[in-house]
Scaffold this active site. Structure first.
Site, PDB file in Angstrom:
ATOM      1  N   ASP A  74      -5.645   0.563   3.151  1.00  0.00           N
ATOM      2  CA  ASP A  74      -5.377   2.408   3.094  1.00  0.00           C
ATOM      3  C   ASP A  74      -4.609   2.415   1.654  1.00  0.00           C
ATOM      4  O   ASP A  74      -3.421   1.908   2.037  1.00  0.00           O
ATOM      5  CB  ASP A  74      -5.706   3.149   4.088  1.00  0.00           C
ATOM      6  CG  ASP A  74      -6.027   4.575   4.119  1.00  0.00           C
ATOM      7  OD1 ASP A  74      -6.973   4.363   3.758  1.00  0.00           O
ATOM      8  OD2 ASP A  74      -4.921   5.795   3.763  1.00  0.00           O
ATOM      9  N   ARG A 184      -1.345  -3.672  -3.076  1.00  0.00           N
ATOM     10  CA  ARG A 184      -2.233  -4.757  -2.456  1.00  0.00           C
ATOM     11  C   ARG A 184      -2.032  -6.110  -2.879  1.00  0.00           C
ATOM     12  O   ARG A 184      -1.838  -6.649  -1.907  1.00  0.00           O
ATOM     13  CB  ARG A 184      -3.377  -4.000  -2.816  1.00  0.00           C
ATOM     14  CG  ARG A 184      -4.694  -4.298  -2.067  1.00  0.00           C
ATOM     15  CD  ARG A 184      -5.632  -3.393  -2.723  1.00  0.00           C
ATOM     16  NE  ARG A 184      -5.954  -1.905  -2.643  1.00  0.00           N
ATOM     17  CZ  ARG A 184      -5.734  -1.129  -3.361  1.00  0.00           C
ATOM     18  NH1 ARG A 184      -5.766  -1.580  -5.098  1.00  0.00           N
ATOM     19  NH2 ARG A 184      -5.425  -0.164  -3.600  1.00  0.00           N
TER      20      ARG A 184
HETATM   21  P1  IMP Z   1      -8.549   4.833  -0.065  1.00  0.00           P
HETATM   22  O1  IMP Z   1      -9.856   4.692   0.123  1.00  0.00           O
HETATM   23  O2  IMP Z   1      -8.866   6.265   1.204  1.00  0.00           O
HETATM   24  O3  IMP Z   1      -7.652   4.192   0.660  1.00  0.00           O
HETATM   25  O4  IMP Z   1      -8.329   5.717  -1.455  1.00  0.00           O
HETATM   26  C1  IMP Z   1      -7.433   5.305  -2.149  1.00  0.00           C
HETATM   27  C2  IMP Z   1      -6.894   5.589  -3.486  1.00  0.00           C
HETATM   28  O5  IMP Z   1      -5.555   5.664  -3.962  1.00  0.00           O
HETATM   29  C3  IMP Z   1      -7.774   6.181  -4.263  1.00  0.00           C
HETATM   30  O6  IMP Z   1      -9.006   6.256  -4.534  1.00  0.00           O
HETATM   31  C4  IMP Z   1      -7.161   6.196  -5.634  1.00  0.00           C
HETATM   32  O7  IMP Z   1      -7.132   7.431  -6.056  1.00  0.00           O
HETATM   33  C5  IMP Z   1      -5.906   6.001  -5.360  1.00  0.00           C
HETATM   34  N1  IMP Z   1      -5.550   3.955  -5.159  1.00  0.00           N
HETATM   35  C6  IMP Z   1      -4.769   3.721  -3.791  1.00  0.00           C
HETATM   36  N2  IMP Z   1      -4.939   1.860  -4.709  1.00  0.00           N
HETATM   37  C7  IMP Z   1      -4.497   2.377  -5.833  1.00  0.00           C
HETATM   38  C8  IMP Z   1      -4.322   1.231  -7.513  1.00  0.00           C
HETATM   39  O8  IMP Z   1      -4.387  -0.130  -7.346  1.00  0.00           O
HETATM   40  N3  IMP Z   1      -4.697   2.183  -8.249  1.00  0.00           N
HETATM   41  C9  IMP Z   1      -4.976   3.093  -8.396  1.00  0.00           C
HETATM   42  N4  IMP Z   1      -5.428   4.065  -7.767  1.00  0.00           N
HETATM   43  C10 IMP Z   1      -5.062   3.486  -6.439  1.00  0.00           C
END
Ligand code: IMP
Length: 197
Positions: A74, A184
């Site tokens: 996350d 990450r």
């Molecule tokens: P999750 O699925 O709730 O973890 O959403 C993560 C969200 O954070 C993604 O949809 C992006 O908007 C943002 N995000 C997380 N990691 C990255 C990355 O490595 N690059 C760009 N945006 C990221």
């Protein structure tokens, strides 16, 4: 402690995250499956208030459905001048369903005329096991938000995020560069150390 048995499911439908996690885990862990590869089609509601809670919800749901160890990420973007927003709401910052272009537009608008552009990506990686145990780690990548997007690689906020380590945006970086200093990459590498793999 080498507790990863022989299979690991990545609890994500995000193809960009999947690709990055596979690249970072590399050959050190050969039996990695996406949800699609094991025939699971599920949208997990991220109802937690923190990255940790959401990572746990995703990993535990997939362990429950598969009986296999599951890894969840996350993650999100924390912007200093916005008091940490969009944070856990990064994916749905401009509403649902997730639209990366709209998220970036909204972010640039929110920061119009703002001098303090400091921001950080945060990733919590959690692995849950069928016996109920869990291992997790958190990592950050520091940078700043540009006034206009740059680059075509990556995903999400990558084109507007200038990496402090690389001095280019994550969308201008190769995937190897992004993985080496990204939130990450750092979190997964921490996890491998914790698991002694
Ligand atoms: P999750 O699925 O709730 O973890 O959403 C993560 C969200 O954070 C993604 O949809 C992006 O908007 C943002 N995000 C997380 N990691 C990255 C990355 O490595 N690059 C760009 N945006 C990221």
């Amino acid at each position: 402690m080498n507790v990863l048995h022989d299979k690991l499911v990545i609890a994500s439908n995000n193809k960009h995250k999947l690709r990055e996690i596979r690249e970072i885990l590399g050959t050190r862990f050969p039996h990695i499956f996406s949800l699609a590869e094991i025939g699971i089609d599920v949208e997990i509601a991220e109802t937690g208030a923190t990255f940790l809670e959401n990572a746990r919800i995703k990993a535990k749901t997939i362990v429950g459905m598969t009986g296999l160890p599951a890894l969840a990420d996350d993650s999100g973007l924390e912007v200093c001048a916005l008091n940490g927003a969009p944070g856990v709401y990064s994916a749905r910052y401009a509403g649902e369903p997730c639209d990366h272009d709209k998220n970036n537009e909204k972010l640039l608008k929110a920061l119009e005329g703002v001098n303090d552009r400091r921001a950080a990506f945060v990733s919590v990686i959690m692995v849950c096991f069928p016996d109920g145990s869990e291992v997790y780690t958190e990592a950050r990548a520091e940078g700043e938000i540009l006034t206009a997007p740059r680059g075509t690689g990556g995903f999400g906020y990558d084109p507007v995020f200038l990496s402090k380590d690389l001095d280019i945006t994550f969308a201008e970086a190769t995937s190897a560069q992004k993985n080496s200093v990204g939130h990450r990459g750092r979190a997964v590498n921490n996890l491998l150390k914790l698991l002694e793999i």
